[in-house]
Enzyme design. Structure first.
Site, PDB file in Angstrom:
ATOM      1  CB  SER A 138      -0.911   0.006   1.220  1.00  0.00           C
ATOM      2  OG  SER A 138      -0.230   0.583   2.311  1.00  0.00           O
ATOM      3  CE  LYS A 139      -2.659   5.319  -3.224  1.00  0.00           C
ATOM      4  NZ  LYS A 139      -3.342   6.382  -3.923  1.00  0.00           N
ATOM      5  NE  ARG A 140      -1.870   2.967   5.223  1.00  0.00           N
ATOM      6  CZ  ARG A 140      -2.822   2.879   4.286  1.00  0.00           C
ATOM      7  NH1 ARG A 140      -3.192   3.952   3.619  1.00  0.00           N
ATOM      8  NH2 ARG A 140      -3.394   1.728   4.016  1.00  0.00           N
TER       9      ARG A 140
END
Ligand code: GLU
Length: 457
Positions: A227-229
């Site tokens: 994910s983007k995180r």
């Protein structure tokens, strides 16, 4: 066959991440492989979640990666505008077509897309309510990567919300028709939307494009999609850390694709020649930061010297350590030549080369304790200082000879001088050869550093 037209269609709702870059890359590769057209289309209809800042990140990241688009924002093209927020009139026109064909109805202020078939009511356990379903055959999708996929699309769905905004499925398909897209190459997370899209294409009487759904990128450790995180997810970060874009692109090529032999470092022209959609893996790809670092190092090693120096300069211009490093262009160049074969990425440069540009570098306390614990260390330092004025420091082999000569005259070996000399001039026990460090620093600075350590201990 008509010319291939593919599009990368990001929504500027967040930073540009690895998964998006890979989708863009596979579209670009397919266009270049087929001599087709690569289109950038911005899916920015969701006004609340989109921002100009993210839009610029998309443009910058694509440019940095070298994924130039043939049609789209900033470059134009015959099928524009290429931002969905500027295409309202196209959507009304297409909505009218569906209305005229009798394929829409209004309910609760929204416009619905009407499937063809007999309707019946059924209680949905999951949603805990009665829903209207349509008797239809499953929608078949011949996916170029997944193969034959079937999905039952048996409920009408909203295409224009009650606030007047058209939904993603509708604008996505309208634009693919209007822009004459031949191949839809996108992440596997969109496979579940594809049956809706296919039904819309058919309702418009438009040819259904070929679909290719690329498998997910799994996070480095454990199950689940990256994910983007996740650490290492943002393209911008790699740019800031000084990664070489061609190394990152090469790494991304191998996330779900391979040349069917064990080649890893490849020219992009060779990838373009070999790349094809059926060659994309069906199984998910796992992100591997070590592999990326290794790839970057391989590219750094292969860079022509002057380009390495130029790139390193760009990196230092944006780094606090750059002030001291760039103040001495001659030394800078020499130091970069020493660093090129040793570093995995530019981000290692400040630590790896700091002592060349500063006199107040720190002595690694552990190394110091170990080296200076030997009772003869100070004697060796003194001998080096005494021998230094008559040493030839013009090239590495002369320096090596001089240290060897000193060692032999004291019935010792080169190694007996190395650790203490290294500690004095660099503060540590690793790095370029001691002879190179002596040569680049020059007599005065070497003498000062040897004397300083002697005085300290
Ligand atoms: N805007 C969609 C996304 O960012 C793209 C959908 C598509 O490629 O069809 O996921």
């Amino acid at each position: 066959m008509s010319q291939v037209r593919v599009r990368f269609a990001p929504s500027p709702t967040g930073f540009f991440h690895i998964g998006s870059a890979r989708t863009a890359l596979f579209n670009w590769l397919y266009a270049r492989h087929t001599g087709g057209v690569f289109i950038l289309r911005i899916e920015d209809t969701d006004k609340e979640r989109n921002s100009e800042q993210f839009l610029n990140v998309i443009y910058d990241s694509l440019r940095w990666l070298g994924l130039n688009w043939d049609e789209g924002p900033l470059v134009g093209g015959a099928f524009g505008p290429y931002r969905q927020s500027e295409r309202a009139s196209v959507y009304s026109e297409y909505l009218q077509k569906l209305k005229t064909a009798g394929r829409t109805y209004e309910k609760d202020g929204a416009v619905w897309f009407k499937l063809l078939g007999e309707r019946y009511e059924v209680y949905d356990e999951h949603r805990k309510k009665t829903v209207t379903k349509v008797k239809v055959a499953p929608t078949a999708i011949e996916d170029q990567i997944r193969g034959h996929v079937e999905r039952l699309e048996d409920e009408d769905f909203v295409i224009v919300r009650s606030d007047g905004n058209p939904v993603f499925h509708f604008v996505n398909v309208v634009d693919d028709i209007a822009m004459q897209i031949t191949h839809v190459i996108r992440g596997e997370d969109h496979l579940s939307n594809t049956s809706k899209h296919v039904e819309l294409f058919k309702a418009f009487g438009a040819p259904v494009p070929a679909f290719a759904h690329i498998p997910l990128i799994l996070k480095q450790n454990g199950p689940g999609k990256m994910s983007k995180r996740d650490q290492g997810a943002l393209i911008e970060e790699y740019q800031k850390r000084g990664f070489l874009p061609e190394a990152l692109v090469n790494f991304l090529c191998l996330l779900g694709w391979n040349p069917k032999d064990d080649r890893e470092k490849m020219l992009i022209s060779d990838v373009i020649e070999l790349f094809d959609l059926p060659g994309v893996n069906q199984s998910n790809a796992r992100f591997d930061e070590k592999k990326l670092a290794h790839m970057n190092m391989a590219y750094l090693l292969a860079l022509p010297t002057e380009r390495f120096v130029a790139e390193a300069k760009l990196f230092f211009q944006k780094h606090p350590a750059g002030v001291a490093a760039l103040a001495q262009p001659e030394v800078f160049r020499e130091v970069m030549l020493l660093a090129q074969p040793k570093i995995k990425g530019f981000e290692e440069l400040p630590a790896y080369t700091g002592y060349f540009f500063n006199e107040d570098f720190v002595l690694d306390p552990k190394v110091k304790d170990k080296v200076m614990a030997k009772p003869e260390a100070k004697t060796r330092l003194g001998e080096l200082i005494a021998a230094l004025p008559s040493m030839d420091l013009s090239n590495d082999s002369a320096i090596e000879e001089a240290i060897k000569h000193l060692a032999t005259s004291n019935s010792l070996g080169f190694g007996d001088y190395q650790a203490v000399a290294r500690l004095a001039v660099s503060g540590t026990n690793a790095g370029p050869s001691i002879t190179s460090i002596f040569r680049v620093l020059g007599r005065t600075r070497v003498e000062q550093r040897l004397s300083r350590l002697l005085a300290l201990s």
